[in-house]
Design a protein around this motif. Structure first.
Motif, short mmCIF file in Angstrom:
data_model
loop_
_atom_site.label_atom_id
_atom_site.label_comp_id
_atom_site.label_asym_id
_atom_site.label_seq_id
_atom_site.Cartn_x
_atom_site.Cartn_y
_atom_site.Cartn_z
N ASP A 112 53.93 52.03 -38.14
CA ASP A 112 52.75 52.60 -38.78
C ASP A 112 53.08 53.78 -39.68
O ASP A 112 52.36 54.07 -40.63
CB ASP A 112 51.75 53.08 -37.72
N LEU A 113 54.15 54.51 -39.32
CA LEU A 113 54.47 55.76 -40.00
C LEU A 113 55.98 55.89 -40.17
O LEU A 113 56.74 55.60 -39.23
CB LEU A 113 53.96 56.93 -39.14
N ILE A 114 56.40 56.33 -41.34
CA ILE A 114 57.80 56.67 -41.58
C ILE A 114 57.83 58.09 -42.12
O ILE A 114 57.12 58.42 -43.07
CB ILE A 114 58.49 55.70 -42.55
N LEU A 133 58.14 48.66 -43.22
CA LEU A 133 56.77 48.98 -43.58
C LEU A 133 55.81 47.83 -43.31
O LEU A 133 56.12 46.67 -43.57
CB LEU A 133 56.69 49.34 -45.07
N LYS A 134 54.63 48.20 -42.84
CA LYS A 134 53.50 47.28 -42.77
C LYS A 134 52.64 47.56 -44.01
O LYS A 134 52.81 48.59 -44.67
CB LYS A 134 52.66 47.57 -41.53
N LYS A 135 51.71 46.70 -44.30
CA LYS A 135 50.82 46.91 -45.46
C LYS A 135 50.04 48.22 -45.33
O LYS A 135 49.75 48.88 -46.32
CB LYS A 135 49.85 45.74 -45.61
N ASP A 136 49.70 48.60 -44.09
CA ASP A 136 48.90 49.81 -43.89
C ASP A 136 49.73 50.99 -43.38
O ASP A 136 49.18 51.97 -42.88
CB ASP A 136 47.73 49.53 -42.96
N SER A 137 51.04 50.92 -43.51
CA SER A 137 51.90 52.04 -43.09
C SER A 137 51.66 53.26 -43.96
O SER A 137 51.27 53.14 -45.12
CB SER A 137 53.38 51.66 -43.20
N THR A 138 51.96 54.41 -43.39
CA THR A 138 51.95 55.67 -44.12
C THR A 138 53.37 56.19 -44.18
O THR A 138 54.11 56.13 -43.20
CB THR A 138 51.05 56.71 -43.43
N ASP A 149 59.04 66.06 -59.84
CA ASP A 149 60.10 65.41 -60.62
C ASP A 149 60.44 64.02 -60.09
O ASP A 149 61.03 63.21 -60.79
CB ASP A 149 61.38 66.26 -60.59
N GLU A 150 60.09 63.74 -58.84
CA GLU A 150 60.45 62.47 -58.19
C GLU A 150 59.32 61.46 -58.17
O GLU A 150 59.46 60.41 -57.55
CB GLU A 150 60.90 62.74 -56.75
N LEU A 151 58.21 61.73 -58.80
CA LEU A 151 57.03 60.89 -58.61
C LEU A 151 56.65 59.99 -59.78
O LEU A 151 55.52 59.53 -59.86
CB LEU A 151 55.82 61.76 -58.25
N GLN A 152 57.58 59.66 -60.65
CA GLN A 152 57.26 58.74 -61.72
C GLN A 152 56.88 57.39 -61.10
O GLN A 152 57.59 56.86 -60.27
CB GLN A 152 58.46 58.54 -62.67
N ASP A 153 55.75 56.85 -61.49
CA ASP A 153 55.27 55.54 -61.04
C ASP A 153 55.05 55.45 -59.53
O ASP A 153 55.07 54.35 -58.96
CB ASP A 153 56.22 54.42 -61.48
N ILE A 154 54.87 56.54 -58.86
CA ILE A 154 54.60 56.53 -57.43
C ILE A 154 53.21 57.12 -57.21
O ILE A 154 52.94 58.26 -57.60
CB ILE A 154 55.66 57.33 -56.64
N ASP A 155 52.34 56.34 -56.58
CA ASP A 155 51.00 56.80 -56.27
C ASP A 155 51.07 57.52 -54.92
O ASP A 155 51.35 56.90 -53.89
CB ASP A 155 50.05 55.60 -56.20
N LYS A 170 51.10 55.47 -49.42
CA LYS A 170 50.65 54.29 -48.69
C LYS A 170 51.69 53.19 -48.80
O LYS A 170 52.24 52.95 -49.88
CB LYS A 170 49.29 53.81 -49.21
N GLY A 171 51.92 52.48 -47.72
CA GLY A 171 52.95 51.48 -47.66
C GLY A 171 52.64 50.17 -48.37
O GLY A 171 53.55 49.38 -48.64
N GLU A 172 51.37 49.91 -48.72
CA GLU A 172 51.00 48.59 -49.23
C GLU A 172 51.79 48.16 -50.46
O GLU A 172 52.19 47.01 -50.56
CB GLU A 172 49.50 48.51 -49.50
#
Length: 176
Positions: A112-114, A133-138, A149-155, A170-172
């Motif tokens: 559920d969590l990493i 990861l599961k679809k609903d993992s955090t 600086d590390e978040l290009q294309d990461i929601d 979110k892991g989805e």
């Protein structure tokens, strides 16, 4: 003594011979507080992996605070692995399994969590954790001031506290 006090005392003892960290007592207390700060957002997770637990931050600290969560603490270095197992035993942490391996080679379930703190860049960690990861993992990454600086294309959502940034993803999108 509570479990965090026992942990602090044991880490200080181990540091004298094994140099697990350079932290003094006050710094250990700050690291515990730092590890616990995002607890409210993750407390309902039933299973979790902490990558590169080191001397216990944040995974072991979160495992103490979340006794109903099964924690897999992944630490490849022998002396840190030994310390984590020792602490697990003396604190009777039945919810903790310490894995002596690199996460890329570890046989771990989907969780559920990493969590991870200062192990590697965000994109790199997202690539290697996909199998867990599961679809609903955090995904909760403890990052420093250069997080943007590390978040290009990461929601992601970020909670900032001083120089610490708690990055929630979110892991989805990342799950296999």
């Amino acid at each position: 003594m509570n479990k965090f006090e026992i942990f602090t005392n044991e880490l200080l003892k181990w540091n004298k011979t094994h140099k697990l960290t350079n932290y003094n007592e006050d710094e250990i207390k700050k690291q515990i507080e730092d590890s616990l700060y995002p607890l409210e957002k993750i407390k309902d997770s039933k299973t979790a992996i902490d990558i590169g637990t080191g001397a216990g931050f944040p995974g072991l600290i979160l495992a103490i605070a979340m006794p109903n969560t099964k924690w897999y603490l992944v630490e490849p270095l022998k002396k840190r692995y030994s310390f984590l197992n020792y602490i697990k035993t003396i604190l009777n942490l039945k919810n903790v399994e310490v894995i002596r391996d690199r996460v890329e080679k570890a046989n771990l379930p989907k969780v559920d969590l990493i969590t991870s703190r200062a192990v590697m860049k965000t994109n790199d960690i997202l690539k290697i954790i996909k199998p867990f990861l599961k679809k609903d993992s955090t995904i909760l990454l403890y990052k420093g001031s250069n997080v943007l600086d590390e978040l290009q294309d990461i929601d992601a959502s970020i909670i900032s506290r001083g120089n610490r940034n708690y990055l929630f993803i979110k892991g989805e999108k990342w799950a296999k």
